[in-house]
Write an enzyme that holds these catalytic residues in place. Structure first.
Site, mmCIF file in Angstrom:
data_model
loop_
_atom_site.group_PDB
_atom_site.id
_atom_site.type_symbol
_atom_site.label_atom_id
_atom_site.label_comp_id
_atom_site.label_asym_id
_atom_site.label_seq_id
_atom_site.Cartn_x
_atom_site.Cartn_y
_atom_site.Cartn_z
ATOM 1 C CE LYS A 81 -3.734 -2.417 2.398
ATOM 2 N NZ LYS A 81 -4.441 -2.644 3.673
ATOM 3 C CD GLN A 125 -3.255 -4.514 6.748
ATOM 4 O OE1 GLN A 125 -3.269 -3.469 6.097
ATOM 5 N NE2 GLN A 125 -3.710 -5.649 6.270
ATOM 6 C CG ASP A 148 -9.482 -0.258 4.911
ATOM 7 O OD1 ASP A 148 -9.213 -0.276 3.690
ATOM 8 O OD2 ASP A 148 -8.717 -0.737 5.774
#
Length: 360
Positions: A81, A125, A148
């Site tokens: 990422k 994460q 997200d």
């Protein structure tokens, strides 16, 4: 200078080609080329980042990733990422916390990032260590920075119809929907089956397909998925039992009737040709690490992580088998994964653009 993203190699005849690793199939199914479309999408985002900087004289968009612990796969995903951000001209902030960190310390980091004007997107994460509350931590992220799309505010708005729209769509479903759009797959009026009901993939994917105009969206829930996983491990004699066959047929009825099948359950190659009707579109979101096999094709999908033996990466779909009945399908690796990263960049740029409008 606008970063350059060279086009990924196109599919060769009879081969789903994804760069230096390949997912080969011999069936006639057309490749839905996630790597190619992700490359183009990231180039478009990089162009937009450069134009924004030139027009407004503002710093590049910033994405912050919070990682707890030293899981090798999580660190690998976050590194990718970060590399994608830098290639698109964005800034990347990596917050790496020890695995034994307490809940309040993680919350404090998330709150600090919420208040940082250089950060336009924040992600946690997943998974986090078991002593931490994932849901409580996700609630700490500002919904306007939740790139997200996992904050309850954004999830709830996505589930609702009408004007209640989320600040961000979850990246994996958004990437898959964009891949279908760029490949000219129109789901309007079609029957869609989503295999798996996870909060990250299955549930939001079903809502996106609903909003895209699907005639029906059927969700195969955990109970059915667990039965199908168990079926995989049965002996041939047990599979032939009438009640077992009937239960499997009942579970798969909607999937076998679907024009579009989206799979994300974390079960290596569980989907075989008898799940899919001829000509259906199959999108594989699964990514599974399996022991290396001896075949030459599998050696081309070798991955390595620090502290682990080399392994192969396969999807939830048995690509070779399904390629003989599907009309079009993604491959693993190189299908949904690259589009998910591109969707994350798109969400981060969207967050920066909203900030610009507020400041104007």
């Amino acid at each position: 200078t606008v970063p350059q993203f060279p086009d990924a190699p196109r599919a060769r005849a009879g081969v789903g080609w994804v760069g230096f690793r390949a997912s080969y199939w011999t069936g006639p199914a057309r490749l839905l080329d996630g790597r190619l479309h992700a490359t183009r999408w990231k180039r478009e985002i990089a162009d937009a980042v450069a134009r924004r900087g030139a027009a407004l004289g503002v710093p590049p968009p910033g994405l912050a990733a919070v990682v707890v612990g030293d899981r090798a796969d999580s660190l690998l995903y976050v590194r990718r990422k970060g590399e994608a951000c830098e290639a698109a001209g964005m800034r990347f902030f990596h917050e790496h916390l020890p695995g034994d960190v307490d809940q309040e310390t993680v919350r404090a980091v998330l709150r600090r990032l919420n208040e940082d004007d250089d950060v336009h997107g924040v992600l946690l994460q997943l998974p986090v260590p078991g002593h931490l509350s994932e849901s409580r931590l996700l609630e700490c992220i500002n919904p306007r920075k939740d790139v997200d799309g996992l904050h309850p505010n954004n999830v709830g708005r996505l589930a609702m119809r009408g004007v209640w729209r989320p600040a961000f769509m979850p990246c994996a479903p958004l990437g898959c929907a964009e891949l279908l759009r760029r490949e000219g797959v129109d789901v309007r009026g079609k029957a869609v089956a989503v295999v798996g009901d996870s909060n990250v993939v299955g549930m939001p994917m079903s809502w996106l397909m609903r909003d895209a105009g699907a005639a029906s969206t059927t969700l195969l829930h955990t109970q059915a998925v667990n039965f199908l996983k168990k079926y995989q491990s049965l002996s041939p004699r047990e599979k032939e039992r009438a009640e077992t066959k009937r239960a499997r047929d009942d579970a798969l009825r909607a999937v076998r009737d679907a024009d579009v099948v989206v799979v994300g359950v974390g079960a290596p190659e569980i989907v075989t040709r008898d799940w899919v009707k001829p000509g259906a579109v199959v999108v594989d979101i699964g990514i599974n690490a399996v022991p290396l096999r001896e075949s030459e094709d599998e050696k081309k999908k070798v991955e390595k992580l620090p502290g682990r033996a080399a392994f192969s990466v396969v999807g939830d779909v048995h690509a070779e088998d399904v390629s003989h009945v599907a009309g079009a399908m993604t491959c693993v690796p190189g299908g949904a994964g690259p589009m998910t990263i591109a969707a994350l960049l798109s969400n981060t740029f969207l967050g920066a653009s909203r900030r610009d409008r507020q400041a104007a």
